[in-house]
Design a protein around this motif. Structure first.
Motif, PDB file in Angstrom:
ATOM      1  N   PHE A  99       0.882  -1.163   0.000  1.00 11.72           N
ATOM      2  CA  PHE A  99       0.000   0.000   0.000  1.00 11.72           C
ATOM      3  C   PHE A  99       0.922   1.215   0.000  1.00 11.72           C
ATOM      4  O   PHE A  99       1.584   1.500   0.998  1.00 11.72           O
ATOM      5  CB  PHE A  99      -0.916  -0.019   1.220  1.00 11.72           C
ATOM      6  N   MET A 100       0.985   1.917  -1.121  1.00  4.40           N
ATOM      7  CA  MET A 100       2.059   2.885  -1.357  1.00  4.40           C
ATOM      8  C   MET A 100       1.540   4.306  -1.529  1.00  4.40           C
ATOM      9  O   MET A 100       0.590   4.551  -2.265  1.00  4.40           O
ATOM     10  CB  MET A 100       2.842   2.472  -2.612  1.00  4.40           C
ATOM     11  N   SER A 101       2.226   5.221  -0.873  1.00  6.88           N
ATOM     12  CA  SER A 101       2.005   6.645  -1.117  1.00  6.88           C
ATOM     13  C   SER A 101       3.355   7.339  -1.127  1.00  6.88           C
ATOM     14  O   SER A 101       4.149   7.195  -0.192  1.00  6.88           O
ATOM     15  CB  SER A 101       1.120   7.264  -0.027  1.00  6.88           C
ATOM     16  N   THR A 102       3.622   8.078  -2.216  1.00 13.15           N
ATOM     17  CA  THR A 102       4.895   8.771  -2.348  1.00 13.15           C
ATOM     18  C   THR A 102       4.645  10.243  -2.659  1.00 13.15           C
ATOM     19  O   THR A 102       3.519  10.650  -2.945  1.00 13.15           O
ATOM     20  CB  THR A 102       5.762   8.145  -3.457  1.00 13.15           C
ATOM     21  N   THR A 103       5.704  11.025  -2.634  1.00 14.73           N
ATOM     22  CA  THR A 103       5.566  12.464  -2.854  1.00 14.73           C
ATOM     23  C   THR A 103       4.971  12.781  -4.212  1.00 14.73           C
ATOM     24  O   THR A 103       4.121  13.667  -4.342  1.00 14.73           O
ATOM     25  CB  THR A 103       6.942  13.153  -2.718  1.00 14.73           C
ATOM     26  N   ASN A 104       5.408  12.057  -5.243  1.00 15.10           N
ATOM     27  CA  ASN A 104       5.020  12.426  -6.605  1.00 15.10           C
ATOM     28  C   ASN A 104       4.413  11.299  -7.427  1.00 15.10           C
ATOM     29  O   ASN A 104       3.412  11.501  -8.111  1.00 15.10           O
ATOM     30  CB  ASN A 104       6.255  12.979  -7.346  1.00 15.10           C
ATOM     31  N   GLY A 105       5.009  10.116  -7.398  1.00 12.81           N
ATOM     32  CA  GLY A 105       4.614   9.046  -8.299  1.00 12.81           C
ATOM     33  C   GLY A 105       3.171   8.612  -8.165  1.00 12.81           C
ATOM     34  O   GLY A 105       2.488   8.361  -9.168  1.00 12.81           O
ATOM     35  N   THR A 106       2.681   8.493  -6.951  1.00 14.46           N
ATOM     36  CA  THR A 106       1.305   8.037  -6.789  1.00 14.46           C
ATOM     37  C   THR A 106       0.308   9.098  -7.237  1.00 14.46           C
ATOM     38  O   THR A 106      -0.820   8.778  -7.612  1.00 14.46           O
ATOM     39  CB  THR A 106       1.048   7.610  -5.335  1.00 14.46           C
ATOM     40  N   ARG A 107       0.716  10.360  -7.265  1.00 13.25           N
ATOM     41  CA  ARG A 107      -0.143  11.417  -7.818  1.00 13.25           C
ATOM     42  C   ARG A 107      -0.311  11.227  -9.316  1.00 13.25           C
ATOM     43  O   ARG A 107      -1.411  11.418  -9.873  1.00 13.25           O
ATOM     44  CB  ARG A 107       0.454  12.800  -7.535  1.00 13.25           C
ATOM     45  N   ALA A 108       0.750  10.849  -9.994  1.00 11.57           N
ATOM     46  CA  ALA A 108       0.670  10.617 -11.437  1.00 11.57           C
ATOM     47  C   ALA A 108      -0.247   9.445 -11.739  1.00 11.57           C
ATOM     48  O   ALA A 108      -1.059   9.491 -12.671  1.00 11.57           O
ATOM     49  CB  ALA A 108       2.062  10.363 -12.006  1.00 11.57           C
ATOM     50  N   LEU A 109      -0.136   8.388 -10.955  1.00 13.14           N
ATOM     51  CA  LEU A 109      -1.004   7.232 -11.157  1.00 13.14           C
ATOM     52  C   LEU A 109      -2.464   7.598 -10.940  1.00 13.14           C
ATOM     53  O   LEU A 109      -3.341   7.155 -11.685  1.00 13.14           O
ATOM     54  CB  LEU A 109      -0.591   6.107 -10.206  1.00 13.14           C
ATOM     55  N   GLU A 110      -2.731   8.389  -9.938  1.00 17.34           N
ATOM     56  CA  GLU A 110      -4.105   8.797  -9.663  1.00 17.34           C
ATOM     57  C   GLU A 110      -4.667   9.630 -10.812  1.00 17.34           C
ATOM     58  O   GLU A 110      -5.835   9.522 -11.167  1.00 17.34           O
ATOM     59  CB  GLU A 110      -4.168   9.583  -8.358  1.00 17.34           C
ATOM     60  N   CYS A 111      -3.823  10.435 -11.425  1.00 12.75           N
ATOM     61  CA  CYS A 111      -4.238  11.311 -12.528  1.00 12.75           C
ATOM     62  C   CYS A 111      -4.697  10.524 -13.750  1.00 12.75           C
ATOM     63  O   CYS A 111      -5.613  10.949 -14.463  1.00 12.75           O
ATOM     64  CB  CYS A 111      -3.081  12.234 -12.880  1.00 12.75           C
ATOM     65  N   ILE A 112      -4.093   9.357 -14.002  1.00 13.43           N
ATOM     66  CA  ILE A 112      -4.370   8.618 -15.241  1.00 13.43           C
ATOM     67  C   ILE A 112      -5.165   7.338 -15.008  1.00 13.43           C
ATOM     68  O   ILE A 112      -5.388   6.566 -15.946  1.00 13.43           O
ATOM     69  CB  ILE A 112      -3.052   8.265 -15.968  1.00 13.43           C
ATOM     70  N   ARG A 113      -5.624   7.106 -13.806  1.00 10.80           N
ATOM     71  CA  ARG A 113      -6.183   5.795 -13.474  1.00 10.80           C
ATOM     72  C   ARG A 113      -7.472   5.450 -14.226  1.00 10.80           C
ATOM     73  O   ARG A 113      -7.877   4.292 -14.254  1.00 10.80           O
ATOM     74  CB  ARG A 113      -6.432   5.693 -11.972  1.00 10.80           C
TER      75      ARG A 113
END
Length: 246
Positions: A99-113
């Motif tokens: 279960f991952m949350s990072t400063t930037n990468g998980t924001r990008a994934l959320e944007c394109i999901r």
């Protein structure tokens, strides 16, 4: 097939989507995701919000639950792991969900999901992404860099260029025919300039310097390996990435 590069999630066009969208956070989320899945993790579930991550993961068997939290390059207090691919050994992650949350990468994934096909790319699994694109030829492809808190990120754009270069080599399609925007052309130019020394690219990048300041040179060396893993992370359900069997 047209490939579009967007330097950050904020640059992705609103109210439209691509046939295939690819998140890139070389330092280090997408490198960690590829490594974890290659090491036998059941899946990686991405969150931009730490509290939602904790609440969602509570329902998971603690013996098969790994909470990955990173902010500013450092492990979030109370989490099991930070965002280092070097921590993703088979002994630690096999059959577990991260279960991952990072400063930037998980924001990008959320944007394109919401895209029909969502993949993640890093230098270490570049060729697996290239092979997928060449085989399936999606009509429109977005390569979305994570950036750093909304700003341009040198290493993510370089990785987008590496993916495009691989498609050029394997498909025989010209860059003019393949590139969907100017950013796609510039990303290839950037990659070609550093392709023989990706660690040097990281040393020029602001986030690479930030990680070096934290003593994480081994992470940079690991993430600079090109085509190191034959693994393709693909979204199975929104926010959940698994190893592709496509």
């Amino acid at each position: 097939m047209k490939l579009f590069v967007y330097h950050t999630p904020e640059r992705v066009p609103p109210q439209v989507t691509a046939d295939c969208a690819i998140a890139i956070d070389v330092l280090r989320a997408t490198s960690t995701i590829a490594t974890a899945l290659d090491a036998g993790a059941e899946g990686v579930q991405a969150f931009s919000d730490l509290e939602i991550l904790i609440a969602t993961s509570e329902a998971w068997d603690p013996a098969r639950r790994i909470r990955v939290g990173e902010r500013g390059g450092k492990t979030v207090e109370g989490f099991d792991m930070g965002n280092s691919p070097l921590d993703c050994t088979p002994e630690r992650v096999k059959q577990s969900r991260l279960f991952m949350s990072t400063t930037n990468g998980t924001r990008a994934l959320e944007c394109i999901r919401s895209a029909p096909i969502v993949l993640t790319a890093a230098f270490i699994n570049r060729d697996a992404v290239v092979q997928y694109l060449v085989k399936h030829q999606p009509e429109t492809v977005w390569l979305v860099g994570s950036g750093w808190e909304g700003s341009y990120s040198l290493e993510d754009t370089g990785c987008a260029g590496a993916v495009i270069e691989g498609v050029l080599e394997q498909s025989g399609i010209s860059l003019d025919a393949l590139a969907g925007n100017d950013e796609a052309v510039s990303s290839v130019t950037l990659y070609r300039n550093f392709q023989d020394d990706l660690v040097s690219l990281f040393k020029h990048a602001s986030h690479g310097k930030r990680l070096l300041g934290l003593g994480l040179y081994e992470d940079l060396e690991y993430c600079a390996q090109l085509d190191f893993l034959d693994v393709l992370p693909v979204q199975r359900e929104q926010g959940v990435l698994v190893k592709s069997i496509l």
